[in-house]
Structures are given as C-alpha cells and as structure tokens.
Motif scaffolding. Structure first.
Motif, PDB file in Angstrom:
ATOM      1  N   LEU A 105      -5.539  11.679  -0.538  1.00 61.23           N
ATOM      2  CA  LEU A 105      -4.457  11.312   0.375  1.00 61.23           C
ATOM      3  C   LEU A 105      -3.890   9.937   0.037  1.00 61.23           C
ATOM      4  O   LEU A 105      -2.665   9.740   0.022  1.00 61.23           O
ATOM      5  CB  LEU A 105      -4.989  11.330   1.817  1.00 61.23           C
ATOM      6  CG  LEU A 105      -3.959  11.065   2.925  1.00 61.23           C
ATOM      7  CD1 LEU A 105      -2.892  12.155   2.934  1.00 61.23           C
ATOM      8  CD2 LEU A 105      -4.645  10.995   4.284  1.00 61.23           C
ATOM      9  N   ILE A 106      -4.762   8.980  -0.252  1.00 64.84           N
ATOM     10  CA  ILE A 106      -4.319   7.617  -0.561  1.00 64.84           C
ATOM     11  C   ILE A 106      -3.497   7.594  -1.852  1.00 64.84           C
ATOM     12  O   ILE A 106      -2.378   7.070  -1.889  1.00 64.84           O
ATOM     13  CB  ILE A 106      -5.526   6.665  -0.673  1.00 64.84           C
ATOM     14  CG1 ILE A 106      -6.171   6.478   0.706  1.00 64.84           C
ATOM     15  CG2 ILE A 106      -5.097   5.308  -1.241  1.00 64.84           C
ATOM     16  CD1 ILE A 106      -7.469   5.684   0.672  1.00 64.84           C
ATOM     17  N   PHE A 107      -4.069   8.170  -2.915  1.00 61.09           N
ATOM     18  CA  PHE A 107      -3.362   8.149  -4.203  1.00 61.09           C
ATOM     19  C   PHE A 107      -2.086   8.982  -4.153  1.00 61.09           C
ATOM     20  O   PHE A 107      -1.049   8.598  -4.715  1.00 61.09           O
ATOM     21  CB  PHE A 107      -4.282   8.650  -5.325  1.00 61.09           C
ATOM     22  CG  PHE A 107      -5.308   7.647  -5.760  1.00 61.09           C
ATOM     23  CD1 PHE A 107      -4.923   6.423  -6.282  1.00 61.09           C
ATOM     24  CD2 PHE A 107      -6.664   7.913  -5.642  1.00 61.09           C
ATOM     25  CE1 PHE A 107      -5.873   5.486  -6.678  1.00 61.09           C
ATOM     26  CE2 PHE A 107      -7.624   6.984  -6.039  1.00 61.09           C
ATOM     27  CZ  PHE A 107      -7.223   5.768  -6.564  1.00 61.09           C
ATOM     28  N   GLY A 108      -2.133  10.143  -3.480  1.00 60.01           N
ATOM     29  CA  GLY A 108      -0.942  10.988  -3.374  1.00 60.01           C
ATOM     30  C   GLY A 108       0.181  10.316  -2.595  1.00 60.01           C
ATOM     31  O   GLY A 108       1.348  10.317  -3.010  1.00 60.01           O
ATOM     32  N   LEU A 110       0.544   7.055  -2.024  1.00 57.52           N
ATOM     33  CA  LEU A 110       1.039   5.898  -2.772  1.00 57.52           C
ATOM     34  C   LEU A 110       1.955   6.339  -3.916  1.00 57.52           C
ATOM     35  O   LEU A 110       3.000   5.727  -4.165  1.00 57.52           O
ATOM     36  CB  LEU A 110      -0.149   5.110  -3.322  1.00 57.52           C
ATOM     37  CG  LEU A 110       0.170   3.772  -4.005  1.00 57.52           C
ATOM     38  CD1 LEU A 110       0.833   2.810  -3.026  1.00 57.52           C
ATOM     39  CD2 LEU A 110      -1.093   3.149  -4.583  1.00 57.52           C
ATOM     40  N   GLY A 111       1.589   7.427  -4.573  1.00 61.85           N
ATOM     41  CA  GLY A 111       2.412   7.927  -5.682  1.00 61.85           C
ATOM     42  C   GLY A 111       3.784   8.395  -5.218  1.00 61.85           C
ATOM     43  O   GLY A 111       4.801   8.103  -5.850  1.00 61.85           O
ATOM     44  N   ILE A 112       3.812   9.124  -4.093  1.00 59.59           N
ATOM     45  CA  ILE A 112       5.093   9.611  -3.569  1.00 59.59           C
ATOM     46  C   ILE A 112       5.973   8.445  -3.138  1.00 59.59           C
ATOM     47  O   ILE A 112       7.189   8.429  -3.380  1.00 59.59           O
ATOM     48  CB  ILE A 112       4.855  10.588  -2.407  1.00 59.59           C
ATOM     49  CG1 ILE A 112       4.241  11.897  -2.928  1.00 59.59           C
ATOM     50  CG2 ILE A 112       6.166  10.875  -1.666  1.00 59.59           C
ATOM     51  CD1 ILE A 112       3.872  12.885  -1.858  1.00 59.59           C
ATOM     52  N   ALA A 113       5.369   7.427  -2.502  1.00 62.68           N
ATOM     53  CA  ALA A 113       6.142   6.257  -2.064  1.00 62.68           C
ATOM     54  C   ALA A 113       6.759   5.527  -3.254  1.00 62.68           C
ATOM     55  O   ALA A 113       7.935   5.143  -3.234  1.00 62.68           O
ATOM     56  CB  ALA A 113       5.248   5.314  -1.262  1.00 62.68           C
ATOM     57  N   ILE A 114       5.960   5.323  -4.318  1.00 62.53           N
ATOM     58  CA  ILE A 114       6.472   4.647  -5.515  1.00 62.53           C
ATOM     59  C   ILE A 114       7.561   5.498  -6.183  1.00 62.53           C
ATOM     60  O   ILE A 114       8.573   4.984  -6.657  1.00 62.53           O
ATOM     61  CB  ILE A 114       5.319   4.360  -6.496  1.00 62.53           C
ATOM     62  CG1 ILE A 114       4.363   3.329  -5.880  1.00 62.53           C
ATOM     63  CG2 ILE A 114       5.854   3.864  -7.834  1.00 62.53           C
ATOM     64  CD1 ILE A 114       3.106   3.107  -6.698  1.00 62.53           C
ATOM     65  N   LEU A 115       7.352   6.831  -6.190  1.00 63.78           N
ATOM     66  CA  LEU A 115       8.335   7.738  -6.788  1.00 63.78           C
ATOM     67  C   LEU A 115       9.668   7.665  -6.046  1.00 63.78           C
ATOM     68  O   LEU A 115      10.745   7.564  -6.661  1.00 63.78           O
ATOM     69  CB  LEU A 115       7.786   9.172  -6.764  1.00 63.78           C
ATOM     70  CG  LEU A 115       8.720  10.267  -7.304  1.00 63.78           C
ATOM     71  CD1 LEU A 115       9.021  10.050  -8.769  1.00 63.78           C
ATOM     72  CD2 LEU A 115       8.101  11.648  -7.082  1.00 63.78           C
ATOM     73  N   LEU A 116       9.617   7.697  -4.724  1.00 64.06           N
ATOM     74  CA  LEU A 116      10.844   7.605  -3.925  1.00 64.06           C
ATOM     75  C   LEU A 116      11.559   6.280  -4.151  1.00 64.06           C
ATOM     76  O   LEU A 116      12.788   6.226  -4.284  1.00 64.06           O
ATOM     77  CB  LEU A 116      10.512   7.775  -2.437  1.00 64.06           C
ATOM     78  CG  LEU A 116      10.174   9.182  -1.962  1.00 64.06           C
ATOM     79  CD1 LEU A 116       9.710   9.149  -0.510  1.00 64.06           C
ATOM     80  CD2 LEU A 116      11.380  10.105  -2.090  1.00 64.06           C
ATOM     81  N   LEU A 117      10.768   5.200  -4.205  1.00 63.38           N
ATOM     82  CA  LEU A 117      11.352   3.882  -4.430  1.00 63.38           C
ATOM     83  C   LEU A 117      12.020   3.812  -5.802  1.00 63.38           C
ATOM     84  O   LEU A 117      13.128   3.273  -5.939  1.00 63.38           O
ATOM     85  CB  LEU A 117      10.254   2.812  -4.320  1.00 63.38           C
ATOM     86  CG  LEU A 117      10.726   1.350  -4.352  1.00 63.38           C
ATOM     87  CD1 LEU A 117      11.619   1.051  -3.146  1.00 63.38           C
ATOM     88  CD2 LEU A 117       9.531   0.405  -4.361  1.00 63.38           C
ATOM     89  N   GLY A 118      11.371   4.378  -6.800  1.00 65.20           N
ATOM     90  CA  GLY A 118      11.944   4.383  -8.152  1.00 65.20           C
ATOM     91  C   GLY A 118      13.216   5.211  -8.236  1.00 65.20           C
ATOM     92  O   GLY A 118      14.204   4.803  -8.861  1.00 65.20           O
TER      93      GLY A 118
END
Length: 467
Positions: A105-108, A110-118
């Motif tokens: 849950l944490i890694f997923g 965090l990954g989605i948040a960074i992806l959206l920001l990018g």
C-alpha cells in the motif's frame, strides 16, 4: 477598580481567544479548500470524455512491468548475495519490518502520487504554448474536447454577417463549415478578379479571420488593408493578396483557401459555394418609373437606389463545389444568414445543388434574419419580406426555425431601420425571438448572443421554440 480591570482583562482574553480561534478556523477552511481544489485537479483526468485515462493506464502498466522486473532483480541479489554491510540497509529501505500488505500500500500509493505529479508537470510543459491565460491545463483540454465533439454546423452566407456568426459558434464547436458566395466584384476582390481571373477572396478572407485561433493578431494581419500612397497596393487587404499568391503557387483557389486555413489555425473549414466564375445580376425597380432595369455586378446592386425585384447568376445553374454539398448533407445544424440578403445570402441559394442539399438534409435548418435593413437592398423590409425573398429565389418551405431580433434599443445610422414583423403569415415557420443586438453596433448581431440562440435551438429542437 481592580474588579473592573480584572473584568476587562478577562474580556480582552476572550476576544483574543475568539480571534485566534477564528483565524485557526479560517486557516483550516483555506487548507480544506486548497486540498479540495487539488483533489479535483487530479481527479479531473479520470472524468469520462477527457481522453487521458487510456494513456494513463498504459503508462501505469508499463511502470508496473518495469517495477516488477526491478523487484525480481533486487530479490535475486538479496537472496544470492553473501552477508554484506549493505544488506541491512536494503532491508530497511524495502520496509521489511512492516507487513507485506502495508508495504504494498505504501509503495503503490507513493508511486501513483509521483506518477500523477510527473504527468501533470509534463502536461503543463507540453501545453504551455496552447493554454489560455487564466485557464489551467485541465480546463483547456476539457474545453478543446467539448468543442471537438460539438455538433457539425454549416453556415451559409457571406460578408460581415457570416463572420460575426462564425466568431460566436467557434466557442461551442470546432466542426464548422462556412459556405461563402463568390459573386463579389467590388473593392480589392473585384480588382484581383478582373486583373488575375481569380475567384474573389474577400468574403472567404473574412470567414478565415473570424475562425482563426489567434484572431487578435493573425486575424488582424489578414484583415490589414494597405492605405493610400502605396500605388498598386492601395486598397488591397493582405489576406486577399496572400490567398491570391497561394492560388498561384498551388494552382488551385480551393487549395489556397485550405492552406490559408492551416496558416491561421482555423477552427473548421471555409468553402466556396461554387468554383465557377459567376456574376450576380439584378432586376431593379426605380420609384416613380414603370418597368425594371438590369444591374450587372454584385457591388453595383446596392448603389442602384431602387428596389430589387429579383437576382440571378450568369452563367445560370452553376455546379456546386462538391465538398460544400457533402458538408450540408452531413450537418447537424444548417444556418442561412445573417448578411446582405440579395448580395451575400441569396447568391449561394441560386446554386441549385446548394438549395437541394439544404432541403434534403436531416439537420436543423435555421434562417437568421437581419436585425436592421440595408440601404439599397432591403429598405423598409420586415422579416416576413426577407423570408419571401428567400422563398422566391430558392426551394420553398425548407427552414425549421426563423430566428429574429426583438430588442429595438440603440441608435441606428441614417436610412437604416429595425427589421420588425408586418403581421403577415408565412407558411408554418417556427419563430424564435430573442435579443440579438450588438450593444456597440446595434445594426449588427452580437456574435455571442446569436451563437447561444443557435445552440439553444439545437438543444431544444424537440421542445417549445417560442419564448
């Protein structure tokens, strides 16, 4: 005094506490509002119709596969490597001290948040040249998508009236086609037509400028007219010369118009009603005289100081431009007018295939009546007389709705009157009355008001049409 001072101190403390509490509440509300706006900005990309979700899912799938490959490699290194100093560090970074579901849950997340920001940053960078000041990337894309899916609209006419209509319609749909008369023989267009044998580009130029993506600059450039003192260039507009030059280069007037549209980044297309060299001729009746006399040339008809009896084209029955017929038959909305009745609107309808295509089309057919009379053409005309003139020169009874102005406030120029009803019954046309007047130039239509009426009629064509 001590009691009073103590009481005042308590009141001051309460007031300060209230102010602090109010400030904290305000800050909480501001934070909540900012968080809500940020959430809406991110979730906008998931709204149906934006056209982003499929690519977001594809990017997410690719990143997932890459992450899976990296995870397999790291796991293999972790299991096969001997005890080294960096293994505990790797274990800590991978959060092995937490349960696996929580780690996922944490890694997923965090990954989605960074992806959206990018993705948001990438979109901002790519869309920066196209974003309208004051509007975000999301709003710009949403507006473009809505207009891209707008109804297919065909507007028929010429002159400034058609340009005014197009200027308003491009805010609702990019599926626009303007069908323009090529009977003009006056001014810059007439000179180019006479000297080079080219079709008159003037009305087409007006429509291209109105549909331009950057009308404030490119449209103004196309409309620029050389002042006196420029010898042979005097009176010519830059747009007319540009289209003429392109016609020489491409070897085709219609191709020159299409290329001009690409240069101006227009929303839609501008097509001639025919590509044949035609001349507009009128029978005009002078006051206090018996009989009629003939006036040859579109530019001379309004100057004849008589009442136009009828107009026709020479050569008679010219073939229509094929793309114009295709656009009419595929249209959701067909609009005739506004514009000069005898010299801009009717010449298009005198091309037989154009009138027949309008009659055969399944789209909503609207006639937009002028708000004011035009000296030399429609002096003293009511809107019923405008309709009678159309009926006499084209297919009878082919309009579903007639849009007329019902606001008569403003000062009109000399010899110009409001177009009103004379009470005469004309077939069974549905009449839609609304305020269509431009507040600055009351003898003209307001582009925004007119476009809103057109879209309202399209949305409510099965409902009541009379206000």
């Amino acid at each position: 005094m001590n009691d009073q001072a103590g009481h005042e101190y308590k009141l001051t403390g309460l007031i300060k506490a209230a102010i602090i509490s109010s400030g904290m509440e305000k800050n909480n509300k501001n934070w909540s509002r900012r968080a809500s706006e940020a959430l809406r900005a991110y979730t906008f990309w998931l709204v149906p119709g934006v056209g982003v979700k499929r690519w977001f899912i594809l990017i997410l799938l690719g990143i997932t596969l890459i992450s899976f490959g990296v995870a397999v490699f790291i796991l293999d290194v972790y299991r096969s490597s001997p005890e080294t100093w960096w293994l505990p560090i790797l274990s800590t970074i991978s959060l092995q001290f937490l349960p696996r579901p929580l780690r996922a849950l944490i890694f997923g997340g965090l990954g989605i948040a960074i992806l959206l920001l990018g993705i948001q940053g990438l979109n901002r960078s790519l869309m920066k040249p196209f974003v309208v000041p004051g509007k975000g990337v999301a709003d710009t894309i949403k507006t473009h998508r809505q207009r891209e899916r707008g109804p297919r609209i065909v507007a028929i006419g010429g002159g400034h009236g058609l340009a005014t209509l197009l200027r308003g319609l491009k805010l609702y749909s990019h599926n626009l086609t303007a069908i323009v008369t090529v009977a003009d023989d006056g001014g810059s267009s007439g000179r180019l037509r006479k000297e080079l044998g080219i079709l008159p580009p003037g009305d087409i130029r007006n429509c291209l400028a109105a549909l331009s993506n950057d009308e404030a600059f490119m449209g103004q450039l196309f409309q620029y007219r050389f002042p006196s003192g420029y010898s042979d260039l005097e009176g010519h507009s830059f747009g007319n010369l540009f289209i003429t030059a392109l016609a020489e280069i491409t070897g085709s007037f219609e191709e020159a118009v299409a290329e001009s549209g690409r240069v101006l980044a227009v929303y839609g297309r501008v097509l001639p009603s025919t590509i044949h060299n035609i001349q507009l001729i009128a029978d005009v009746m002078l006051p206090h005289m018996v009989g009629k006399f003939r006036v040859e040339g579109e530019s001379k008809i309004p100057e004849s100081e008589g009442k136009v009896h009828r107009v026709w084209l020479e050569p008679n029955n010219p073939p229509a431009y094929p793309d114009a017929i295709k656009s009419i038959l595929a249209a959701d909305i067909i609009i005739v007018g506004p514009g000069s009745l005898y010299t801009s609107i009717i010449p298009n309808l005198l091309v037989p295939d154009i009138s027949e295509a309008i009659r055969a089309s399944k789209g909503l057919k609207i006639f937009v009546c002028n708000v004011a009379t035009q000296p030399g053409e429609t002096d003293g005309f009511s809107y019923e007389e405008h309709l009678l003139a159309l009926e006499e020169h084209s297919v009878s009874g082919m309009y579903d709705v007639v849009a007329v102005n019902n606001c008569f406030s403003g000062n009109l120029p000399k010899n110009v009157n409001w177009v009103k009803t004379d009470g005469q019954k004309i077939h069974d046309f549905a009449l839609y009355q609304s305020d269509l007047v431009d507040s600055i130039h009351p003898w003209r239509h307001d582009s925004q008001k007119l476009a809103e009426v057109i879209m309202d009629l399209y949305q409510e064509k099965t409902g009541p049409l009379v206000e």
